[in-house]
Design a protein around this motif. Structure first.
Motif, PDB file in Angstrom:
ATOM      1  N   ARG A   1      36.003  38.012  38.833  1.00 52.39           N
ATOM      2  CA  ARG A   1      37.215  37.839  40.540  1.00 52.39           C
ATOM      3  C   ARG A   1      36.989  40.183  40.610  1.00 52.39           C
ATOM      4  O   ARG A   1      37.735  40.572  39.351  1.00 52.39           O
ATOM      5  N   THR A   2      37.328  39.847  41.465  1.00 55.51           N
ATOM      6  CA  THR A   2      37.778  41.250  41.587  1.00 55.51           C
ATOM      7  C   THR A   2      38.860  41.503  42.280  1.00 55.51           C
ATOM      8  O   THR A   2      39.466  40.618  43.395  1.00 55.51           O
ATOM      9  N   TYR A   3      39.551  42.334  42.155  1.00 59.90           N
ATOM     10  CA  TYR A   3      40.923  42.918  42.837  1.00 59.90           C
ATOM     11  C   TYR A   3      41.640  44.622  43.118  1.00 59.90           C
ATOM     12  O   TYR A   3      40.931  44.820  43.160  1.00 59.90           O
ATOM     13  N   HIS A   4      42.369  44.804  43.756  1.00 58.86           N
ATOM     14  CA  HIS A   4      42.596  46.295  44.365  1.00 58.86           C
ATOM     15  C   HIS A   4      44.079  46.172  44.459  1.00 58.86           C
ATOM     16  O   HIS A   4      44.830  45.465  45.145  1.00 58.86           O
ATOM     17  N   MET A   5      44.189  47.572  43.607  1.00 58.94           N
ATOM     18  CA  MET A   5      45.514  47.592  43.636  1.00 58.94           C
ATOM     19  C   MET A   5      46.401  47.703  44.423  1.00 58.94           C
ATOM     20  O   MET A   5      47.833  47.394  44.829  1.00 58.94           O
ATOM     21  N   GLN A   6      46.006  48.470  46.018  1.00 61.29           N
ATOM     22  CA  GLN A   6      46.808  48.133  47.435  1.00 61.29           C
ATOM     23  C   GLN A   6      46.304  46.695  48.367  1.00 61.29           C
ATOM     24  O   GLN A   6      47.321  46.265  48.987  1.00 61.29           O
TER      25      GLN A   6
ATOM     26  N   PRO B   1      46.916  41.336  42.821  1.00 55.19           N
ATOM     27  CA  PRO B   1      46.784  40.455  41.866  1.00 55.19           C
ATOM     28  C   PRO B   1      47.801  39.762  42.146  1.00 55.19           C
ATOM     29  O   PRO B   1      49.062  40.476  42.806  1.00 55.19           O
ATOM     30  N   LYS B   2      48.565  38.416  42.400  1.00 66.33           N
ATOM     31  CA  LYS B   2      49.561  37.775  42.489  1.00 66.33           C
ATOM     32  C   LYS B   2      50.616  38.583  41.335  1.00 66.33           C
ATOM     33  O   LYS B   2      51.874  38.737  41.735  1.00 66.33           O
ATOM     34  N   ILE B   3      50.465  38.767  40.547  1.00 63.00           N
ATOM     35  CA  ILE B   3      51.373  38.918  38.389  1.00 63.00           C
ATOM     36  C   ILE B   3      50.333  40.406  38.445  1.00 63.00           C
ATOM     37  O   ILE B   3      49.247  40.339  38.307  1.00 63.00           O
ATOM     38  N   PHE B   4      51.001  41.880  38.712  1.00 63.63           N
ATOM     39  CA  PHE B   4      50.682  42.505  38.256  1.00 63.63           C
ATOM     40  C   PHE B   4      49.847  42.586  36.985  1.00 63.63           C
ATOM     41  O   PHE B   4      50.233  42.699  35.800  1.00 63.63           O
ATOM     42  N   GLY B   5      48.465  43.881  37.305  1.00 61.17           N
ATOM     43  CA  GLY B   5      48.007  43.470  36.056  1.00 61.17           C
ATOM     44  C   GLY B   5      46.976  41.931  35.553  1.00 61.17           C
ATOM     45  O   GLY B   5      46.486  42.184  34.769  1.00 61.17           O
ATOM     46  N   LEU B   6      47.054  40.912  35.776  1.00 66.40           N
ATOM     47  CA  LEU B   6      46.420  39.654  35.543  1.00 66.40           C
ATOM     48  C   LEU B   6      45.942  39.136  36.219  1.00 66.40           C
ATOM     49  O   LEU B   6      46.860  39.090  37.835  1.00 66.40           O
TER      50      LEU B   6
ATOM     51  N   ASP C   1      44.729  35.773  38.973  1.00 68.35           N
ATOM     52  CA  ASP C   1      45.441  34.917  39.920  1.00 68.35           C
ATOM     53  C   ASP C   1      45.396  33.833  38.971  1.00 68.35           C
ATOM     54  O   ASP C   1      45.969  32.684  38.883  1.00 68.35           O
ATOM     55  N   ILE C   2      44.364  33.603  38.503  1.00 62.69           N
ATOM     56  CA  ILE C   2      43.403  31.879  37.750  1.00 62.69           C
ATOM     57  C   ILE C   2      43.758  31.811  36.439  1.00 62.69           C
ATOM     58  O   ILE C   2      44.567  31.072  35.963  1.00 62.69           O
ATOM     59  N   THR C   3      43.354  32.945  35.536  1.00 60.32           N
ATOM     60  CA  THR C   3      43.590  32.451  33.650  1.00 60.32           C
ATOM     61  C   THR C   3      44.962  33.426  33.303  1.00 60.32           C
ATOM     62  O   THR C   3      45.451  33.084  31.953  1.00 60.32           O
ATOM     63  N   GLY C   4      45.852  34.112  34.155  1.00 60.13           N
ATOM     64  CA  GLY C   4      46.699  34.622  33.567  1.00 60.13           C
ATOM     65  C   GLY C   4      46.017  35.423  32.564  1.00 60.13           C
ATOM     66  O   GLY C   4      47.238  36.557  32.336  1.00 60.13           O
ATOM     67  N   GLU C   5      45.114  36.101  32.643  1.00 58.85           N
ATOM     68  CA  GLU C   5      44.564  36.788  31.605  1.00 58.85           C
ATOM     69  C   GLU C   5      44.639  38.900  32.014  1.00 58.85           C
ATOM     70  O   GLU C   5      44.394  38.778  33.140  1.00 58.85           O
ATOM     71  N   SER C   6      44.557  39.099  30.994  1.00 53.87           N
ATOM     72  CA  SER C   6      44.693  40.909  31.758  1.00 53.87           C
ATOM     73  C   SER C   6      43.746  41.177  32.380  1.00 53.87           C
ATOM     74  O   SER C   6      42.339  40.899  32.170  1.00 53.87           O
ATOM     75  N   LEU C   7      43.505  42.550  33.191  1.00 53.86           N
ATOM     76  CA  LEU C   7      42.902  42.988  33.832  1.00 53.86           C
ATOM     77  C   LEU C   7      42.227  44.367  33.389  1.00 53.86           C
ATOM     78  O   LEU C   7      43.182  44.508  32.839  1.00 53.86           O
ATOM     79  N   THR C   8      40.835  44.086  33.846  1.00 49.15           N
ATOM     80  CA  THR C   8      40.605  46.022  33.033  1.00 49.15           C
ATOM     81  C   THR C   8      40.044  46.776  34.535  1.00 49.15           C
ATOM     82  O   THR C   8      39.800  46.176  35.568  1.00 49.15           O
TER      83      THR C   8
END
Ligand code: AP5
Length: 221
Positions: free
Chosen positions: A136-141, A145-150, A152-159
């Motif tokens: 799964r891919t996000y963009h900060m702007q 994600p719903k919660i910063f840095g995590l 949406d589905i697993t709540g694990e950290s993004l890198t």
């Protein structure tokens, strides 16, 4: 049966749309970049030397060896879940890889080219965050994600991907123009002689707009 290839420069939105389209049509999303990244974390049996070589190649923005990629795709595409179709994101990206598809009679009905300007690519990629296990891919702007840095589905950290630095991005863009643009010409030609539809879409727009265009192209044809 729906068999699609997504081609486009790094950061053009292939992975983002591949995730949406594969869910919509219930077909496997075969992203070679994601497969390579996951094989480092998930495949303990793969030789350490191979892993190290591939990681180095990827991190510097270079292309992984054609033979290695062809074996990877051949094994994946022969799995049962590809029987009713698939979406290839990031393969083929050299003429040799495209010819492998032809040789092994792996036919596709759609080739979609994402067109985007280089300046937007840099902006998109430097703001990208990923969840490695799912891809799964996000963009900060643009797609946070719903919660910063995590995730949406697993709540694990993004890198951040190691190849998402400016130097590697420039190398990836260079490789795209040198090795993958000829693949676009190859499929434009194939679309004239084979039962294959080739579409160029404007990747500079919003995620939802691009998605809607893709659905209309895939449904109406
Ligand atoms: P790969 O993972 O395939 O990377 P890439 O082709 O460079 O493409 P990206 O993943 O960077 O971009 P994308 O188009 O998927 O954009 P995304 O949707 O994430 O390959 C990595 C490496 O693996 C290669 O360099 C190579 O070393 C190796 N490799 C892989 N396949 C290979 C092959 N066949 N042969 C040899 N080597 C191979 O979007 C980017 C960002 O923008 C995200 O943050 C996203 O949230 C955001 N975004 C997406 N769409 C929009 C939009 N419309 N508006 C605003 N933001 C958006």
């Amino acid at each position: 049966m729906i068999r699609i290839i997504f081609l486009g420069p790094p950061g053009s939105g292939k992975g983002t749309q591949a995730h949406l389209i594969s869910n919509k049509y219930n077909i496997p999303n075969i992203s070679t970049g994601m497969m390579l990244r996951q094989s480092f974390t998930k495949n303990p049996y793969q030789s350490h030397k191979i892993k190290k070589n591939v990681i180095n190649v990827m991190h510097t923005g270079n292309l992984v060896n054609d033979d290695f990629m062809v074996q990877l795709i051949n094994a994946r595409i022969n799995k049962n879940d590809c029987y009713n179709g698939f979406l290839l994101d990031g393969f083929p990206r050299t003429i040799l890889q495209a010819e492998f598809m032809k040789k092994y009679k792996i036919f596709v009905n759609y080739v979609i080219e994402f067109v985007i300007s280089d300046s937007i690519v840099i902006n998109r990629i430097t703001g990208r965050r990923i969840h490695i296990d799912s891809g799964r891919t996000y963009h900060m702007q643009f797609n946070p994600p719903k919660i910063f840095g995590l995730d949406d589905i697993t709540g694990e950290s993004l890198t951040t991907r190691k190849d998402d630095c400016e130097q590697a991005i420039r190398k990836r863009l260079h490789n795209y123009y040198q090795y993958t643009e000829p693949v676009l010409d190859y499929y434009r030609h194939e679309s004239k002689v084979k039962n294959l539809q080739y579409f160029s879409i404007d990747g500079n727009r919003k995620i939802t707009e691009i998605y809607e265009e893709l659905i209309s192209l895939l449904i109406n044809k």
